[in-house]
Design a protein around this motif. Sequence first.
Motif, PDB file in Angstrom:
ATOM      1  N   VAL A 320      47.575  52.133  31.086  1.00 37.54           N
ATOM      2  CA  VAL A 320      48.255  53.927  31.466  1.00 37.54           C
ATOM      3  C   VAL A 320      47.522  54.284  32.597  1.00 37.54           C
ATOM      4  O   VAL A 320      48.232  54.949  33.571  1.00 37.54           O
ATOM      5  CB  VAL A 320      47.964  54.315  30.117  1.00 37.54           C
ATOM      6  N   VAL A 321      46.151  54.270  32.718  1.00 42.93           N
ATOM      7  CA  VAL A 321      45.425  54.880  33.808  1.00 42.93           C
ATOM      8  C   VAL A 321      45.842  54.047  35.217  1.00 42.93           C
ATOM      9  O   VAL A 321      46.096  54.970  36.145  1.00 42.93           O
ATOM     10  CB  VAL A 321      44.037  54.805  33.591  1.00 42.93           C
ATOM     11  N   LEU A 322      45.902  52.849  35.178  1.00 36.35           N
ATOM     12  CA  LEU A 322      46.262  52.296  36.204  1.00 36.35           C
ATOM     13  C   LEU A 322      47.975  52.373  36.814  1.00 36.35           C
ATOM     14  O   LEU A 322      48.322  52.559  37.862  1.00 36.35           O
ATOM     15  CB  LEU A 322      46.132  50.576  36.067  1.00 36.35           C
ATOM     16  N   CYS A 348      42.743  54.190  39.370  1.00 33.77           N
ATOM     17  CA  CYS A 348      42.819  52.699  39.344  1.00 33.77           C
ATOM     18  C   CYS A 348      41.370  52.141  39.099  1.00 33.77           C
ATOM     19  O   CYS A 348      41.010  51.202  38.472  1.00 33.77           O
ATOM     20  CB  CYS A 348      43.183  52.206  40.953  1.00 33.77           C
ATOM     21  N   GLY A 349      40.506  52.469  39.775  1.00 32.92           N
ATOM     22  CA  GLY A 349      39.123  52.256  39.559  1.00 32.92           C
ATOM     23  C   GLY A 349      38.522  52.545  38.193  1.00 32.92           C
ATOM     24  O   GLY A 349      37.926  51.657  37.580  1.00 32.92           O
ATOM     25  N   LEU A 350      39.155  53.726  37.658  1.00 31.49           N
ATOM     26  CA  LEU A 350      38.546  54.173  36.278  1.00 31.49           C
ATOM     27  C   LEU A 350      39.389  53.166  35.011  1.00 31.49           C
ATOM     28  O   LEU A 350      39.136  53.232  34.202  1.00 31.49           O
ATOM     29  CB  LEU A 350      39.067  55.398  36.080  1.00 31.49           C
ATOM     30  N   GLY A 351      40.581  52.580  35.593  1.00 38.53           N
ATOM     31  CA  GLY A 351      41.503  51.721  34.650  1.00 38.53           C
ATOM     32  C   GLY A 351      40.706  50.231  34.825  1.00 38.53           C
ATOM     33  O   GLY A 351      41.592  49.290  34.132  1.00 38.53           O
ATOM     34  N   SER A 352      39.581  49.891  35.239  1.00 42.02           N
ATOM     35  CA  SER A 352      39.134  48.567  35.439  1.00 42.02           C
ATOM     36  C   SER A 352      38.642  47.991  34.219  1.00 42.02           C
ATOM     37  O   SER A 352      37.726  48.566  33.475  1.00 42.02           O
ATOM     38  CB  SER A 352      38.245  48.332  36.421  1.00 42.02           C
ATOM     39  N   ALA A 353      39.508  46.732  33.527  1.00 44.09           N
ATOM     40  CA  ALA A 353      39.005  46.553  32.154  1.00 44.09           C
ATOM     41  C   ALA A 353      38.370  45.236  32.341  1.00 44.09           C
ATOM     42  O   ALA A 353      38.393  44.501  31.287  1.00 44.09           O
ATOM     43  CB  ALA A 353      40.181  46.566  31.244  1.00 44.09           C
ATOM     44  N   ARG A 354      37.957  44.690  33.582  1.00 41.46           N
ATOM     45  CA  ARG A 354      37.430  43.516  33.562  1.00 41.46           C
ATOM     46  C   ARG A 354      36.031  43.324  32.551  1.00 41.46           C
ATOM     47  O   ARG A 354      35.992  42.278  31.914  1.00 41.46           O
ATOM     48  CB  ARG A 354      36.764  43.373  35.022  1.00 41.46           C
TER      49      ARG A 354
END
Length: 638
Positions: A320-322, A348-354
């Motif tokens: 959702v954030v991305l 986009c950076g806050l949505g990093s789920a790596r």
Amino acid sequence: MVAFGKKLKELQIQEWQGYYINYKLMKKKVKQYVRQIEVSPQDRDFVLMDFSRILDKQIEKIVLFLLEQQGQLASRLAYLGEQHNGLIQQSDVMKIPELQESYRNVGQDMLRLLFFLELNAIGLRKILKKFDKRFGYKFTNYYVKTRANHPYSQLRQVFKHVGISAVVGTLSRNLADLHDHQETFISIYDQPAVPLQDPIIESVKAAVDRLTNSTDFLQYLGKHALILQEELPTPSEEHAVDDRYHFMSLLLNLANTFLYMVNSYIIVPTADSYSLSLGAAATVCGVVIGSMAIAQVFSSVYFSAWSNKSYMKPLVFSSVVLLVGNTLYALAYDLNSIYVLLIGRLFCGLGSARAVNRRYISDCVPLKMRMKASAGFVTASALGMACGPALSCLLQSNFKIFMITFNEDTLPGWVMALAWLIYLLWLWISFKEPSQDKEVNIGQQKTNSGVNVGVVQNDVIQPLLASVKEKQEEEDDDENEDEEIDISRENSMEIQEPVTSIVTAYKLLTPSVKVQLLIYFMLKYAMEVLLAESSVVTAHYFIWSTSNVAIFLAFLGLTVLPVNILVGSYLSNMFEERQVLLASEVMVCMGIALSFQLIIPYSVPQYVCSALITFVSAEVLEGNFWLLSFSKYKSELS
């Protein structure tokens, strides 16, 4: 918890006790050598020679017993093979279950032999590590390399276990053959369905996989991805992991990794022109690209904590954030706002789920598949890195729909927003949330000697070798082991106390870890500068189009996988990690130095060579950095 020496003795099979590595004797020898060197430093060569001789004798004792036991197993298999042939010729189906049980008994004895070999391999590694630590001398590298490559080396028998593989092959083939004949002559309504692969074979193969001590490509990639498997997982843990594993969920995690890397690099070729169109300087593209990496620092923290409770919720939140971030990035053109552009990239950076992707592979993928899944993680990252700029090259359109502009600057945002929307729907439909309850009640069974070597699961003894913590394995150097255990418990309690601030966390780092973190920061800094400024530099000096930049960056991304293959399959076996690390640092410096315009006019070959050397060397440096950091982290704990 007890010290490693005591733990080793507890796990030994009593009737084989005289054939294990004499860890207590070796530990005493190390202490004697230390005192001897302190008194007479010139005895160093004698110490190395004497310790090598004692180790050789210990390994010889283990290997000769191993060969003797393998011979007995081979004789039993030969006898069962004669019964097998007669039974098949006579079509005596009633005796098939009895013969299957006999084969399974051989498999159970093979498991005991594997436990014997595994304990000795661990004991050997621990005593070598102890020797290196006390003397400050890399004796392990010398000893293993000289013994492993010698044609008459008995150390090779410990790690190659060719005879064991032959026994496993015979067991597997004969049990499958009996299964086929049983299904041929007995109605499926009279015989319950049984798996083609007998559970005892799966148990033996799992034990062999744990015993294998090689540095192949998959292991290198797994460590590169920071997905590290436990050295000796208990069967209860592995059984719980099997229950939590779901192939489609793993695929969704890998897809998340791929899409995120595409999202990171798809805007690189056009970030400078986008910044110019919004009234900012072309060099602002570095801020636009780097803002995603900055936000990722914070996302890794809360996503790591969130994955303790759930995997699906953070992945949904990430998508959702991305989706929002890419939409804002695309709308910034029509809103004519550089701030909306930056906010979109921060989202986009806050949505990093790596962190969640790595955690899922580490926690929910069975051990036998974990290295393959880890290699898939790195491969997905590399492909995403290459596909991002390549996809940007294809998005060369310019049109409007309902006053919304779609051009080479905004299309990367719209395409990624659509991709995350599709991914979100796929995630919602297909992802299976794994159970967070890891406790499995499994009964234990003892051998006739009274030594616990396995647990009963599906009527088959499974491996039971609990992993022993590195810290408590090394602390048994103290004379008073009871006092040492109390100290280790106190230290463990201190380590487990939560860190309340960044300053406190920084104080816990040793100088060597601080240096390694600085190296990692510098290599990531060099990578980001190279990628972020590629469009500006090439447009200024060579008048490259967006397509040319995209193709060049895609080519750089495609080098990641073959370079990892080269390092993982060859260089890591020929050189130490530290040697590869130092060489990589030198090459990164050479690449950076080559990028400057000094005397001759700045040319395309010079830029391409410098970028290629910097990028490839930084990739090698990053992979070996994590290998070295992990090993150093374990040694610091011990």
